[in-house]
Design an enzyme around this catalytic site. Structure first.
Site, PDB file in Angstrom:
ATOM      1  CE  LYS A 139      -4.363  -2.041   1.466  1.00 38.44           C
ATOM      2  NZ  LYS A 139      -5.449  -2.138   2.424  1.00 38.44           N
ATOM      3  NE  ARG A 185      -7.376  -8.590   1.328  1.00 41.46           N
ATOM      4  CZ  ARG A 185      -7.272  -7.918   0.193  1.00 41.46           C
ATOM      5  NH1 ARG A 185      -6.047  -7.028   0.467  1.00 41.46           N
ATOM      6  NH2 ARG A 185      -7.751  -8.097  -0.864  1.00 41.46           N
TER       7      ARG A 185
HETATM    8  N1  HH2 Z   1      -7.479  -3.842   1.232  1.00 33.41           N
HETATM    9  C1  HH2 Z   1      -7.832  -4.194   0.116  1.00 33.41           C
HETATM   10  C2  HH2 Z   1      -9.144  -4.798  -0.356  1.00 33.41           C
HETATM   11  N2  HH2 Z   1      -9.645  -5.748   0.680  1.00 33.41           N
HETATM   12  N3  HH2 Z   1      -9.815  -6.393   2.735  1.00 33.41           N
HETATM   13  C3  HH2 Z   1      -9.337  -6.262   4.070  1.00 33.41           C
HETATM   14  N4  HH2 Z   1     -10.087  -7.101   5.134  1.00 33.41           N
HETATM   15  N5  HH2 Z   1      -8.465  -5.508   4.503  1.00 33.41           N
HETATM   16  C4  HH2 Z   1      -7.660  -4.834   3.458  1.00 33.41           C
HETATM   17  O1  HH2 Z   1      -6.724  -4.178   4.052  1.00 33.41           O
HETATM   18  C5  HH2 Z   1      -8.094  -4.679   2.339  1.00 33.41           C
HETATM   19  C6  HH2 Z   1      -9.155  -5.653   1.708  1.00 33.41           C
HETATM   20  C7  HH2 Z   1      -7.087  -3.218  -1.118  1.00 33.41           C
HETATM   21  O2  HH2 Z   1      -6.026  -4.038  -1.399  1.00 33.41           O
HETATM   22  P1  HH2 Z   1      -6.068  -5.132  -3.100  1.00 33.41           P
HETATM   23  O3  HH2 Z   1      -6.960  -5.775  -2.791  1.00 33.41           O
HETATM   24  O4  HH2 Z   1      -4.546  -5.348  -3.222  1.00 33.41           O
HETATM   25  O5  HH2 Z   1      -6.545  -3.976  -4.001  1.00 33.41           O
HETATM   26  P2  HH2 Z   1      -7.772  -3.578  -4.755  1.00 33.41           P
HETATM   27  O6  HH2 Z   1      -8.605  -3.028  -3.859  1.00 33.41           O
HETATM   28  O7  HH2 Z   1      -7.510  -2.297  -5.732  1.00 33.41           O
HETATM   29  O8  HH2 Z   1      -7.954  -4.636  -5.562  1.00 33.41           O
END
Ligand code: HH2
Length: 400
Positions: free
Chosen positions: A346, A380
């Site tokens: 992030k 995660r």
């Molecule tokens: N962060 C993202 C998505 N889902 N769920 C939880 N529980 N906690 C988090 O910090 C979290 C999440 C964002 O990251 P990512 O899935 O890599 O990206 P994107 O939302 O652009 O798909």
């Protein structure tokens, strides 16, 4: 808060890395400089923070702490009652602080609830939560690694890479082989400014992976939609991860209750569309903690058996907020639910180091180790192999 304080959320754990960190916290509470010097000698890394006491209550807390062999740092003017309110930092061993909690229980000035909250917070320090995933009960120390698999065209880090179902299924299996205990499949990006995705489109993206892999290993689905959660649960998904914490579609919690699935409730300020426009908090740790306690209680009341809380790194938070939340995981863990941290790749890592998204492995692994040390139960991450290796070495070399 009123004098007859019945809000146990005013009491929380703090982790203090060093005597200077303890001195800084005491100064913020308004302790006199000489008092800071004397009490820093009783420094312990785990302390209890009590917010917003009436000065009479602060004085009783101080006396009870001293009589139990512990210490309570309060505002310098609490003793003269010139301070209208005072916070308190309680230092001591777990045993001493448990005695403080017990002695305060039943007392006046709102201290009954404070005493019970102190007892609950201190008892949580030695408790290791468990999580049942696909019928298998897992102890959450050391933390479990959750692998991220975004089947989206636009996720901030792996967008477009796994849009093809065959590539996504292969990636899920690879993440398990690298040490993921669970793989989180997401069909909607929640990056700042991301656009809404229809239920039909989200199902089209996630279901091929869930259908292919959920029979083999624990699959979580990252969704805000009850309809997606239901189809995933019917296809054998083991967990639902809801970044809206049930505020978008409350029926998502009901699906988790019906299928007895663990349910992740995450804190987000605003929506993905507007969350990063100048987020502000008076007390980010306290506000996120209160929100998570409320949403976890809400989910429990709807029949969800296993709730996981997540402070939502990057969701309506600036650099300082993100760092405060990672550093204060003990204040979230003492709510009694497993804590998930989603820090991977992030932008706070870029703010600290200047690294572009594909160069944030070192920062992501470092944050994972700090989070594990502070008591996170699920991490995660995109980079499962590197994280699992770092956790194994850190656990062997330095504990947890
Ligand atoms: N962060 C993202 C998505 N889902 N769920 C939880 N529980 N906690 C988090 O910090 C979290 C999440 C964002 O990251 P990512 O899935 O890599 O990206 P994107 O939302 O652009 O798909």
């Amino acid at each position: 808060m009123t004098d007859d304080n019945d809000d146990p959320l005013s009491v929380r754990s703090v982790h203090l890395d060093s005597p200077p960190a303890a001195r800084e916290l005491m100064a913020a509470v308004g302790v006199a400089p000489r008092g800071v010097q004397i009490m820093a000698a009783k420094f312990t890394s785990r302390a209890v923070y009590v917010k917003d006491l009436h000065p009479a209550a602060a004085n009783i807390v101080k006396q009870v702490a001293l009589s139990s062999g512990a210490e309570a740092a309060v505002h310098r003017d609490a003793v003269t009652c010139r301070a209208a309110r005072s916070d308190a930092v309680l230092f001591g061993t777990a045993k001493q602080l448990a005695a403080v909690g017990q002695k305060l229980t039943g007392q006046d000035f709102g201290l009954d609830a404070v005493g019970r909250a102190i007892s609950r917070v201190v008892a949580s320090w030695d408790a290791v939560p468990e999580l049942t995933l696909k019928g298998e009960c897992r102890r959450l120390e050391p933390p479990l690694v959750m692998g991220i698999l975004n089947v989206t065209p636009d996720s901030f880090s792996d967008g477009g890479e796994f849009a093809d179902p065959a590539a996504a299924v292969a990636r899920a299996r690879q993440l398990f082989a690298e040490g993921a205990a669970v793989v989180d499949v997401g069909g909607e990006s929640t990056r700042p400014g991301a656009a809404y995705v229809s239920e039909k489109e989200e199902l089209r993206r996630v279901m091929p992976v869930v259908e292919a892999v959920a029979g083999e290993a624990p699959v979580s689905v990252d969704t805000r939609k009850a309809g997606v959660a239901r189809r995933a649960a019917e296809a054998g998904a083991a967990m639902i991860n809801d970044v809206s914490a049930g505020r978008d579609e409350p029926a998502t919690a009901e699906v988790c209750a019906e299928f007895d699935l663990p349910y992740v409730v995450m804190h987000m300020r605003g929506t993905p569309g507007d969350m990063q426009s100048d987020p502000r908090y008076d007390d980010v740790v306290g506000e996120v903690r209160d929100f998570l306690a409320a949403r976890a209680g809400w989910a429990k009341a709807r029949g969800v058996r296993q709730v996981i809380v997540d402070p939502g790194i990057g969701f309506g938070k600036n650099l300082e907020h993100n760092l405060a939340l990672i550093n204060n995981i003990p204040a979230l863990a003492d709510l009694g639910y497993p804590v998930m941290i989603g820090h991977s790749r992030k932008s706070f890592i870029e703010k600290l180091t200047g690294a572009e998204v594909d160069g944030r492995l070192g920062g992501s692994v470092a944050a994972a180790l700090v989070a594990a040390r502070r008591g996170a139960h699920l991490l995660r991450v995109h980079d499962v192999a590197a994280t699992a290796q770092a956790l194994a070495v850190a656990a062997a070399a330095g504990g947890r």
